[in-house]
Design an enzyme around this catalytic site. Structure first.
Site, PDB file in Angstrom:
ATOM      1  N   SER A 346     -28.750 -71.497 -63.180  1.00 13.04           N
ATOM      2  CA  SER A 346     -29.652 -72.567 -62.747  1.00 13.04           C
ATOM      3  C   SER A 346     -30.638 -72.853 -63.880  1.00 13.04           C
ATOM      4  O   SER A 346     -30.754 -72.067 -64.827  1.00 13.04           O
ATOM      5  CB  SER A 346     -30.422 -72.188 -61.484  1.00 13.04           C
ATOM      6  OG  SER A 346     -31.604 -71.476 -61.820  1.00 13.04           O
ATOM      7  N   PHE A 347     -31.349 -73.968 -63.763  1.00 13.58           N
ATOM      8  CA  PHE A 347     -32.279 -74.343 -64.840  1.00 13.58           C
ATOM      9  C   PHE A 347     -33.412 -73.337 -64.978  1.00 13.58           C
ATOM     10  O   PHE A 347     -34.127 -73.330 -65.975  1.00 13.58           O
ATOM     11  CB  PHE A 347     -32.824 -75.751 -64.591  1.00 13.58           C
ATOM     12  CG  PHE A 347     -34.009 -75.799 -63.668  1.00 13.58           C
ATOM     13  CD1 PHE A 347     -33.853 -75.696 -62.301  1.00 13.58           C
ATOM     14  CD2 PHE A 347     -35.293 -75.954 -64.178  1.00 13.58           C
ATOM     15  CE1 PHE A 347     -34.954 -75.737 -61.456  1.00 13.58           C
ATOM     16  CE2 PHE A 347     -36.386 -76.002 -63.337  1.00 13.58           C
ATOM     17  CZ  PHE A 347     -36.222 -75.887 -61.979  1.00 13.58           C
ATOM     18  N   LYS A 348     -33.567 -72.498 -63.984  1.00  9.86           N
ATOM     19  CA  LYS A 348     -34.686 -71.545 -64.027  1.00  9.86           C
ATOM     20  C   LYS A 348     -34.547 -70.550 -65.178  1.00  9.86           C
ATOM     21  O   LYS A 348     -35.532 -69.996 -65.644  1.00  9.86           O
ATOM     22  CB  LYS A 348     -34.819 -70.858 -62.693  1.00  9.86           C
ATOM     23  CG  LYS A 348     -35.209 -71.872 -61.607  1.00  9.86           C
ATOM     24  CD  LYS A 348     -35.620 -71.248 -60.317  1.00  9.86           C
ATOM     25  CE  LYS A 348     -36.250 -72.258 -59.380  1.00  9.86           C
ATOM     26  NZ  LYS A 348     -35.281 -73.263 -58.901  1.00  9.86           N
ATOM     27  N   ASP A 349     -33.308 -70.342 -65.653  1.00  8.59           N
ATOM     28  CA  ASP A 349     -33.116 -69.462 -66.809  1.00  8.59           C
ATOM     29  C   ASP A 349     -33.861 -69.975 -68.043  1.00  8.59           C
ATOM     30  O   ASP A 349     -34.267 -69.188 -68.891  1.00  8.59           O
ATOM     31  CB  ASP A 349     -31.626 -69.362 -67.158  1.00  8.59           C
ATOM     32  CG  ASP A 349     -30.843 -68.541 -66.138  1.00  8.59           C
ATOM     33  OD1 ASP A 349     -31.413 -67.575 -65.587  1.00  8.59           O
ATOM     34  OD2 ASP A 349     -29.670 -68.874 -65.889  1.00  8.59           O
ATOM     35  N   LEU A 352     -37.096 -68.496 -67.539  1.00  5.05           N
ATOM     36  CA  LEU A 352     -37.165 -67.071 -67.222  1.00  5.05           C
ATOM     37  C   LEU A 352     -36.409 -66.161 -68.177  1.00  5.05           C
ATOM     38  O   LEU A 352     -36.438 -64.944 -68.020  1.00  5.05           O
ATOM     39  CB  LEU A 352     -36.724 -66.846 -65.783  1.00  5.05           C
ATOM     40  CG  LEU A 352     -37.858 -67.213 -64.809  1.00  5.05           C
ATOM     41  CD1 LEU A 352     -37.351 -67.404 -63.402  1.00  5.05           C
ATOM     42  CD2 LEU A 352     -38.962 -66.169 -64.860  1.00  5.05           C
TER      43      LEU A 352
END
Ligand SMILES: *Cc1c(COP(=O)(O)O)cnc(C)c1O
Length: 740
Positions: A346-349, A352
């Site tokens: 997901s784009f959260k990587d 993060l």
């Protein structure tokens, strides 16, 4: 020391808040600059002998390629700052040697010259001056380490091509390497690494920028770096400690501001001109990220630019795509920015993989000189994707013994693949717990725990443990997201789809308003985004807010959809947006959120509403429309959308204009394989997730299947705790976990 420079003043201010009996700073925020400096000593393997030298950080060292204008710029900066000006060539080397520099170079040859130059520099002690270094000074490390005791290094980053042209005109003959007949382009290229390794502040120069303008930029950057502090969206002067200086490291460790508001920088958004953006064209994602994040993290004493570079390099090396976040054509004027090539799809990587390194850096900086090091517990509420990304980011840290992560995920409403990804994540410092409730419950529980002083004190006293957040309320989490928006735009320029300066629309599936807020920051930084289109699913409280000016929770219950990562009613980062658009009116923001807490709603005045209207278009889509978009896009283009991207696609279709539109693709479709198969009417009864993947792989989709997801699906779930939606139960679980 007779003169107290601004820098020293800053250090004192920072120490003030360390000693202040402040209710909020606890003992975590021990960022005495001494610690930071020690950290930097280590990092730069500074000779031990110089560690105790009295530091007079009041000079400014200008460095950069030969021909970048250091001498003239130094004179202008000196007069702007009213400081004496020293040119190393004219005022140090020539008097020292008693012969012109070019003659010395001729006599001793290139390699010896750098040594001779360095030795002369070691005897030089600047006091409160503007010093123009020679182009080759940075190549002699001991001299640079010596000078580091006396001030700040500013890198005048001029494009090499400009310099080649300028030097050809000037017929310069005193540059090391020149005498051996090496081509100027290669000399400049080689030198670059030494400047890159040693600066505190980079000034990105426009093509053929005047020396006056560069000097002004330098002065501005120096001032900004001294004043690089943060405030809460709800309280301008935190707890009325007017002299409190909150550093980048502080906000990364703390997560949420003590008054319940969110941290924002106490200054305007840094802006780059189009000509400066042009300097980023052709650079790698990592190199662009360095230059963009440097604009925000100005306080190089919190995070040195060299550390930042290292973290960025590491963060984005774990992606399955060299371009990290490429923009690809979908159909018509629509483009997809693929933000799902990271390890958890997901784009959260994108945030993060970096943020945990910044967090660990802040922890080290904080406890560098203390004999006992504090422990940290990162508490995370996840609507599905944050959990996996946080766990993956924190488990990869090296030598991590003092940072634990506990993730709460809602049992209701995350995909089975998301759940499997989180519950199979290995690491001694990780704990993953399901709660028999929804995301809003998990998020408000964590907020309550944050605001529970006695619980925090208990953890602190018993376990020397502080709690922090890695949700997008954490500034260190939000900031890296600005990068990919800018990079996406520049990628379109590089591909020749648009010219630099052309406007494009961006459409973003939105939950906690982090992604779209980062796009807003990119726009404020000067990226020519036109409309920011906020796409919601059936939980369309943001659509209602942007259409009516009224944010109203009171009539709503959270609906479960097949785009669970945006099943959110309390959209946290909207608070930062309101803060900025109200011109930093923290009283107003506080009243909004007080009203929301008391009566479940707030309304913004019409003046603010019109300002918002100029920036944001908002719309939502139904489950049927979302599924139809997945199927039709697949049939028409061969591209497979995940349900969140499909929500944005539906909204993008409805709001298309004659401008190109970037649709933020926030997850890989395989992460939501069940919903995608359903949308395609492919039978999946009695099939395992592994078998879903076999079916999807057989379709030969664009994008191809996700490498990391395919291997994760084989792993066994080891975190099997499920809790009732009860805050006391959750606090009990926290106690248990940190007593382990
Ligand atoms: C987290 C997430 C979103 C929502 O992003 P916000 O920054 O919270 O608006 C959208 N799509 C996916 C796949 C996500 O994981």
């Amino acid at each position: 020391m007779l003169k107290t420079s601004g820098v020293i003043l800053r250090l004192l201010r920072s120490d003030c808040h360390f000693n202040a009996p402040s209710s909020y700073l606890h003992n975590t925020f021990c960022l005495k600059n001494q610690n930071l400096e020690n950290h930097r000593h280590e990092k730069r393997s500074r000779p031990a002998s110089s560690q105790h030298t009295a530091r007079q950080l009041d000079s400014i060292f200008l460095m950069g390629s030969p021909g970048s204008g250091k001498t003239t710029i130094g004179r202008i900066v000196g007069s702007l700052l009213n400081k004496p000006v020293i040119d190393i060539d004219d005022h140090v080397l020539e008097p020292h040697w008693g012969i012109p520099v070019s003659q010395k170079l001729h006599e001793v040859g290139g390699d010896n010259f750098i040594l001779e130059e360095g030795k002369a520099l070691l005897e030089f002690t600047p006091i409160d001056s503007v010093v123009s270094l020679t182009g080759s000074n940075p190549m002699y490390a001991p001299a640079m380490e010596h000078l580091r005791n006396y001030g700040t290094f500013v890198f005048i980053d001029v494009q090499n091509e400009d310099i080649v042209q300028r030097l050809e005109k000037m017929k310069v003959s005193r540059i090391v390497g020149q005498e051996a007949g090496v081509h100027m382009r290669d000399i400049l290229q080689y030198r670059q690494q030494f400047y890159e390794a040693g600066y505190d502040i980079r000034v990105i120069c426009e093509q053929f920028e005047s020396q006056d303008d560069i000097a002004k930029k330098i002065v501005k950057a120096l001032e900004a770096s001294k004043a690089d502090t943060y405030i809460s969206t709800r309280n301008e002067k935190l707890d009325n400690h007017t002299n409190q200086f909150i550093t980048f490291n502080d906000v990364v460790l703390k997560g949420l501001a003590p008054d319940g508001g969110l941290f924002v920088p106490d200054r305007t958004v840094p802006e780059l001109s189009l000509k400066q953006w042009n300097r980023l064209i052709g650079l790698t994602f990592q190199d662009k990220a360095v230059r963009i994040l440097e604009q925000w993290i100005l306080d190089f004493r919190s995070v040195s630019q060299q550390d930042l570079k290292e973290y960025i390099k590491k963060a984005y090396s774990s992606f399955n795509c060299l371009k990290v976040a490429p923009v690809v054509h979908l159909q018509g004027k629509q483009y997809i920015q693929e933000l799902f090539h990271g390890p958890t799809a997901s784009f959260k990587d994108l945030a993060l993989q970096l943020m945990p390194q910044l967090f660990q850096h802040a922890v080290y900086s904080c406890s560098a000189s203390k004999s006992t090091s504090a422990r940290f517990l990162i508490l995370v509420a996840t609507s599905g994707d944050t959990g996996g990304a946080v766990l993956d980011g924190f488990r990869k840290l090296k030598d991590v013994t003092n940072i634990d992560v506990m993730v709460l995920y809602p049992q209701q409403g995350i995909s089975s693949i998301q759940q499997q990804q989180m519950t199979s994540m290995q690491g001694d410092n990780l704990h993953v717990v399901g709660v028999d409730s929804d995301f809003d419950f998990c998020q408000s529980t964590i907020k309550s725990i944050f605001n529970n002083d006695s619980f925090r004190e208990e953890l602190n006293e018993k376990h020397n443990c502080q709690i922090s957040a890695a949700n997008s309320i954490n500034w260190g989490r939000l900031l890296p997201q600005v990068v990919y928006h800018a990079v996406g735009y520049l990628d379109m320029v590089e591909q020749g789809i648009i010219s630099l300066g052309d406007r494009v629309d961006v459409c973003i599936p939105t939950g906690n308003f982090g992604n779209i807020l980062a796009a807003f920051y990119a726009k404020e930084m000067g990226i020519p985004f036109n409309r920011l289109i906020c796409a919601s699913n059936a939980n369309n409280i943001l659509t209602e807010f942007f259409q009516t000016g009224r944010y109203d929770l009171s009539q709503r219950t959270l609906l479960q959809t097949t785009s669970p990562a945006i099943d959110i009613l309390k959209s946290s980062n909207l608070e930062r947006f309101l803060y900025h658009l109200s011109g930093g009116d923290s009283g107003f923001v506080k009243s909004c959120y007080d009203n929301l807490a008391e009566s479940g709603s707030f309304e913004v005045p019409s003046e603010l509403k019109s300002k918002i209207d100029e920036l944001i278009v908002a719309d939502s889509c139904t489950e049927e429309e979302c599924h139809k978009a997945i199927k039709e896009t697949w049939e028409q283009t061969g591209y497979m959308l995940d349900p969140h991207t499909a929500v944005a696609k539906v909204v993008a279709d409805r709001h298309s204009s004659n401008l190109p539109m970037i649709i933020s693709s926030t997850a890989h479709f395989a992460k939501f394989a069940d919903s995608v198969l359903d949308a395609l009417n492919i039978e999946r009864d009695n099939l395992s997730p592994k078998q879903w993947y076999t079916k999807l792989r057989a379709l030969n989709t664009r994008p191809v299947m996700h490498r990391d997801l395919e291997s994760q699906i084989e792993l066994e779930s080891t975190h099997n705790t499920i809790l009732q939606p009860n805050i006391n139960e959750i606090m009990k679980e926290i106690r248990k976990f940190i007593s382990k």
